[in-house]
Motif scaffolding. Structure first.
Motif, PDB file in Angstrom:
ATOM      1  N   GLU B  82       3.681  12.741  -7.222  1.00 55.07           N
ATOM      2  CA  GLU B  82       4.484  11.862  -8.060  1.00 55.07           C
ATOM      3  C   GLU B  82       3.791  11.531  -9.370  1.00 55.07           C
ATOM      4  O   GLU B  82       4.289  10.716 -10.139  1.00 55.07           O
ATOM      5  CB  GLU B  82       4.787  10.570  -7.304  1.00 55.07           C
ATOM      6  CG  GLU B  82       5.721  10.777  -6.134  1.00 55.07           C
ATOM      7  CD  GLU B  82       6.257   9.455  -5.620  1.00 55.07           C
ATOM      8  OE1 GLU B  82       7.382   9.121  -5.964  1.00 55.07           O
ATOM      9  OE2 GLU B  82       5.519   8.771  -4.885  1.00 55.07           O
ATOM     10  N   GLY B  83       2.618  12.146  -9.611  1.00 53.19           N
ATOM     11  CA  GLY B  83       1.846  11.803 -10.788  1.00 53.19           C
ATOM     12  C   GLY B  83       2.619  11.956 -12.079  1.00 53.19           C
ATOM     13  O   GLY B  83       2.457  11.170 -13.013  1.00 53.19           O
ATOM     14  N   LYS B  85       5.527  11.216 -12.747  1.00 49.37           N
ATOM     15  CA  LYS B  85       6.521  10.167 -13.023  1.00 49.37           C
ATOM     16  C   LYS B  85       5.993   9.128 -14.011  1.00 49.37           C
ATOM     17  O   LYS B  85       6.769   8.439 -14.657  1.00 49.37           O
ATOM     18  CB  LYS B  85       6.943   9.482 -11.722  1.00 49.37           C
ATOM     19  CG  LYS B  85       7.864  10.352 -10.881  1.00 49.37           C
ATOM     20  CD  LYS B  85       8.402   9.616  -9.684  1.00 49.37           C
ATOM     21  CE  LYS B  85       9.359  10.503  -8.905  1.00 49.37           C
ATOM     22  NZ  LYS B  85       9.774   9.902  -7.650  1.00 49.37           N
ATOM     23  N   ARG B  86       4.652   9.028 -14.097  1.00 53.75           N
ATOM     24  CA  ARG B  86       4.080   8.070 -15.036  1.00 53.75           C
ATOM     25  C   ARG B  86       4.408   8.480 -16.471  1.00 53.75           C
ATOM     26  O   ARG B  86       4.425   7.652 -17.374  1.00 53.75           O
ATOM     27  CB  ARG B  86       2.564   8.044 -14.828  1.00 53.75           C
ATOM     28  CG  ARG B  86       1.917   6.753 -15.227  1.00 53.75           C
ATOM     29  CD  ARG B  86       0.442   6.808 -14.952  1.00 53.75           C
ATOM     30  NE  ARG B  86       0.183   7.316 -13.602  1.00 53.75           N
ATOM     31  CZ  ARG B  86      -1.049   7.557 -13.159  1.00 53.75           C
ATOM     32  NH1 ARG B  86      -2.090   7.384 -13.939  1.00 53.75           N
ATOM     33  NH2 ARG B  86      -1.231   8.001 -11.928  1.00 53.75           N
TER      34      ARG B  86
END
Lengths: 827, 260
Positions: B82-83, B85-86
């Motif tokens: 999910e990195g 998504k930042r």
């Protein structure tokens, strides 16, 4: 012209609400299931209450009380709907119908019809079955009670609309206050019973009480005129309300029924939550996790979920606390009632989840596109639900404790509250994640959101409940027990929350539309043409051969039964002719089928163990539900019901859920294994396996009967199905061959075993379905024989390429053998 | 797929979609879509209704799971973590917001869960975006009571509040007044000029022509042309004085008689 408009709008509403477009098959199916469960459970709660009263005739006062409580709750429902807006407009209607040149009165009448239909559909069958149990043995009151109940429903919808329209044109606050006052008055006697003041409904001139008296034929002259005044008042105010020119501020009632959306002009509800809001107001220094918890708490406070939940919960608890008074078991039960009230706690998180599914679910894109956002959100939701439920339930019980004048709130009560709260909070979150969005707040699919946490939490808290209700340890439980219960609760809660968090990972992966099953499944090896002639031949062969053997009994010289001597010879002749004929024709058709026999294909069916289990549970419920009308009939009229009729109704009812499921999912019925090819080979195999089956069954039966002696009442029950004369023997055999064996085999082998096999493999499939087959008989003396015979039947079924003919023949011959043994030996 | 010569080949690829497939039951949403979004570009994803624009975008941000294919955001595979998504800011087609919060609460909440530093930094940005999107007057009313346009402004504010590198917006200008549109355009250009990129789904072609630098045309779930706006016109055989609309109809009509 106006009439046709009313009808059009009514039909449009029906289609909107119940129509085929809105729901997937699984939703429709679970709707039917839950509908039956509701009817069933209200029936049994009736029995439960009657257990306290005794089954003899109830006094007039008691009956009046019970009926008027039911009627009052119907009015309360109307007032509740009225407070929420009163007009059950669906979203598309607000945009299209209310803006069209339809007169408001036309629309209101159509809506009244819809509400009447909607309420009838939702509550009539459970309530009427409940009433029937309560009225027994005075069932002659049932028609008038039913009629008055329908009048009550109509009045209740009318009240809902009056309040709704008034609310849309007057100030909110005034109408709301009026509504709450009415509700309070309606529930006042119940509340007074709960705290021990003992004011009864039958003493008060409520419309519901008067109507109850009318339906029980005990209405005085003065009371009649008061009732008429009530009705005229309601109807005339309805006509007054109908004269309005337009209806402003209509809200989609069915969507927001369990909410109170925040708005600036709603001060009454604002001041109370404001205190909490200030504590909860998210500040910018917070860790994300704390923020998410706060946000979820803010949500249930501000959208009115907590308020609605508390109201329903309060009503349920008051009803529960007044229960001991109602059934004349005073103080002694007050404590137990408090304990059982704790079991209503799951209502609170369940309503949070319904509202979450309706509104919050759509807004999740914000968290979903943040890193680890959704997992954290779900964790926060779990914590928030627990905090809200636990603290509010605790406050509530403290109040009730004071009202009940000092019944002690024990350590185990606290522990029970804790575990029920914990389990129901987690289960509510899990339910919201796993189930589809509820179609509206008052739909049956929303009811699932209540059922799962409620029953799940009660079930999982069972150890604590048992400890609490065991009188010897309830007051001063040994530390060991507390320790065990605490560790059990925390372990289960931990595992459940793990499961829920795992569900959060896949929440967004899913496609929003369920995969439609448009193409019917076809069992590959059975795609040849169905030959109905062959079905007839197969059954004729089986029935005639078995009956021929049965007819031989009549020739025994020791037979004392005159019927046997008279009927046996013609029966023997008839059956042998039929057998010969059917074998002759079988030979002709059997040739065509040569060569495609017995492919040892692995079990491959389009349903799984979970479906099998679900269907099994319904199949065990449904016969009882369908047989009860017959039982009530026989109880009330004193006429005995033919045991054959009961048997047939029960067996056919058992097949209904399977057939509904398969037809609904467009699965070919050939999957059950009843194909139309010749069954001669199958019957030969069955003949070979018969001695083993009979030996196993009979010896297992003998062993279990020596281990656990059969009680008298059970023997009497069993006597019902053992033949006392030759004709009865023939009749029972015929029913066994043509109905009992095919139905039970299609259910347990065809549906359940194949479902289990496709998920768990053959061995477990056979063993598990046999266990259920044994358990299905609901007594220990038939369990072991049925289990062992079930294993043989299951094995044979698998070995014969998942065709049902062999197990059917085996089952039928085994059962008929038992019947013959019963008849000949008189056991 | 028709492709123009890559004019800004020096730039890094921020979003790369390869062979994306997604179907809903029998209906096919996306069927084998390829596209690239380079840094420094405002990339339009244009196509008729039902072409698969929203499905594509939802697959990118992780709201839908693709049946097949690979999506890389700044070198990170969407499936593997999910990195990414930042680094993205997302605006859905019809954003629904939590009715029970106030704009101020909601913005603070979104800023925090998207990783803005707590305390002063969050407070400052919330204040900044509230006044930038002219939400100051209603910052303490419930979102329930806001008009559609105000809600759209609030939703747009959440896109930019954590300073993402890749902006993904689905029909961003629907319901937004001209002033709001200008504000969003300038915010997007600001991010793009710092090496970010934007992916904008739309079927408003005149807006796309003026706002976007590049575009991908998709039709029936497949990308049929990709490149700079001028490049697309060239593919369609038009002079640069022709409009994107004409080019679109030529290209879509060239594959089959599609209508907008």
């Amino acid at each position: 012209m106006e009439h046709s408009r009313i009808l059009q709008i009514f039909v449009f509403k029906l289609l909107q609400y119940y129509g085929p477009l809105r729901r997937s098959f699984s939703v429709k199916f679970s709707t039917i299931v839950f509908y039956f469960i509701i009817v069933f459970s209200s029936f049994f709660s009736g029995f439960f209450i009657r257990g306290f009263y005794g089954f003899s005739e109830m006094s007039e006062k008691e009956l009046t009380n019970i009926v008027s409580i039911t009627f009052s709750s119907v009015i309360a429902m109307g007032v509740f709907l009225g407070l929420k807006g009163g007009i059950t407009a669906l979203e598309p209607e607000i945009d299209f119908v209310l803006t069209s040149p339809v007169k408001p009165s036309t629309y209101l009448v159509a809506d009244l019809l819809f509400q009447f239909f909607f309420l009838n559909f939702a509550v009539t069958p459970p309530l009427v079955s409940f009433m029937a149990v309560m009225l027994h043995p005075r069932l002659d009151f049932l028609p008038t009670v039913f009629l008055s109940y329908e009048i009550m429903l109509l009045l209740s919808s009318t009240i809902a609309q009056i309040l709704g329209v008034l609310k849309s044109i007057l100030k909110n606050v005034e109408v709301e206050a009026a509504g709450w006052v009415i509700l309070l008055i309606l529930f006042m006697p119940l509340l007074s019973m709960a705290i021990g003041l003992g004011v009864n409904y039958s003493d008060l001139p409520y419309p519901s009480t008067l109507l109850a008296k009318y339906s029980l034929d005990s209405l005085g002259n003065l009371e009649t005129s008061v009732l008429l005044v009530y009705i005229v008042l309601i109807i005339s105010s309805y006509f007054a309300v109908m004269r309005i020119n337009f209806i402003p501020n209509v809200t989609p009632l069915l969507t927001t029924a369990l909410m109170e959306m925040p708005s600036s002009n709603r001060r009454i509800l604002k001041w109370a939550p404001r205190m909490f809001t200030q504590i909860l107001s998210p500040n910018m220094n917070e860790k994300p996790m704390a923020l998410v918890v706060k946000l979820n708490l803010l949500r249930v406070l501000r959208d009115g979920s907590l308020f609605t939940a508390m109201m329903l919960f309060a009503i349920a608890t008051i009803a529960n606390l007044s229960f001991p008074v109602l059934v004349r078991q005073f103080r002694f039960f007050a404590l137990a009632a408090l304990t059982f009230s704790i079991l209503y706690t799951p209502l609170i998180p369940a309503i949070f989840s319904i509202n979450w599914g309706i509104m919050e679910r759509e807004t999740l894109w914000t968290v979903a596109v943040s890193e680890k956002g959704f997992r954290r959100y779900v964790k926060g939701m779990l914590i928030a639900y627990f905090i809200a439920t636990f603290s509010f339930a605790l406050i509530f019980y403290s109040i009730f404790n004071i009202l009940l004048a000092g019944t002690p709130f024990l350590v185990l009560d606290f522990l029970l509250l804790l575990s029920v709260t914990l389990f129901s909070s987690i289960l509510s979150v899990a339910t919201a994640l796993v189930l589809n969005k509820p179609s509206n707040a008052l739909s049956l699919s929303a009811l699932l959101y209540v059922f799962i946490p409620l029953f799940g939490a009660v079930f999982l808290s069972m150890p604590t409940i048992i400890a609490r209700t065991t009188i010897s340890i309830a007051d001063t439980p040994p530390p060991m027990i507390i320790f065990t219960l605490v560790s059990y609760t925390s372990l289960i809660a931990f595992l459940l929350s793990k499961y829920t968090l795992a569900k959060s990972e896949t929440f967004f992966g899913r496609a929003p539309v369920e995969r439609p099953l448009t193409k019917p499944f076809l069992k590959p090896q059975m795609q040849h043409r169905t030959n109905y002639w062959n079905y007839l031949l197969n059954f004729l062969t089986l029935a005639s051969s078995i009956l021929m053997v049965v007819s031989l009994i009549g020739f025994f010289p020791s037979q004392s039964d005159w019927e046997g001597k008279a009927y046996a010879p013609p029966l023997a002749v008839l059956t042998s002719i039929v057998l010969a004929a059917s074998i002759f024709f079988q030979r002709k058709t059997a040739k065509q089928d040569d060569g495609e026999f017995l492919q040892q294909a692995p079990c491959n069916v389009p349903w799984k163990a979970s479906q099998s289990l679900l269907i099994l549970i319904i199949a065990m419920f449904l016969p009882a539900v369908l047989e009860t009308p017959f039982l009530i009939f026989s109880l009330s009229t004193g006429m005995s019901i033919d045991n054959l009729t009961l048997l047939i109704v029960g067996e056919v009812a058992m097949m209904i859920p399977v057939l509904l499921y398969m037809v609904g999912r467009k699965i070919s019925l050939s999957f059950l294994g009843l194909d139309s090819r010749s069954a001669m080979q199958e019957y030969k195999t069955a003949l070979l396996a018969l001695p083993l089956t009979v030996l196993t069954g009979v010896s297992a039966g003998m062993i279990i009967e020596t281990l656990i002696p059969v009680p008298q009442w059970f023997e009497g029950l069993f006597q019902m199905f053992s033949p006392s004369s030759f004709t009865e023997l023939v009749k029972l055999s015929l029913v066994t061959i043509l109905i009992v064996a095919p139905c039970e085999e299609a259910l347990f082998r065809g549906f359940i075993q194949q479902g289990f096999e496709s998920s768990l493999g053959s061995r477990w499939g056979i063993v598990l379905s046999s266990i259920f087959f044994g358990a299905f008989h609901l007594n220990p003396w038939q369990f072991l024989p049925a289990f062992l015979v079930g294993i043989i039947l299951g094995y044979v079924f698998r070995k014969r390429g998942y065709r049902l003919w062999c197990p059917i023949a085996l089952h039928a011959t085994y059962n008929v053998t038992l019947l013959v043994l019963n008849y000949v030996l008189g056991v | 797929m028709l492709q123009t010569r890559d004019e800004c080949s020096g730039n890094t690829v921020l979003l790369n979609i390869e062979d994306l497939w997604k179907s809903y039951g029998e209906t096919v949403g996306v069927a084998g879509l390829f596209m690239k979004v380079n840094s420094g570009s405002i990339h339009g994803l244009i196509g008729p209704n039902g072409a698969g624009k929203t499905t594509t975008v939802k697959c990118v941000v992780g709201l839908l799971k693709p049946d097949r294919g690979r999506i890389m955001v700044m070198g990170m595979d969407v499936k593997s973590g999910e990195g990414f998504k930042r680094l993205i800011g997302y605006l859905p087609e019809a954003p629904s917001l939590p009715d029970y919060l106030t704009p101020r609460e909601f913005l603070g909440y979104v800023a925090r869960i998207r990783g803005v530093e707590p305390g002063e930094e969050t407070r400052r940005r919330v204040q900044e975006f509230l006044s930038m999107f002219e939400l100051n007057d209603c910052e303490n009313r419930f979102i329930l009571e806001l008009s559609k346009g105000l809600k759209q402004r609030l939703a747009l504010a959440t896109v930019f509040i954590h300073q993402p590198k890749l902006i993904i917006m689905d029909e961003p200008f629907i319901g937004l007044d001209p002033e709001g549109q200008r504000l969003v355009k300038s915010l997007v250009r600001d991010i793009v000029s710092k090496g970010g990129a934007a992916l904008v789904c739309t079927h408003m072609l005149d807006m796309a022509e003026r706002f976007c630098t590049n575009a991908t045309i998709i039709h029936k779930g497949r990308s049929i042309a990709e490149g700079s706006i001028d490049g697309l016109k060239k593919i369609a055989g038009l002079e640069s004085s022709g409009t994107l609309e004409e080019a679109f109809f030529r290209i879509v009509g060239g594959t089959e008689g599609g209508t907008l």
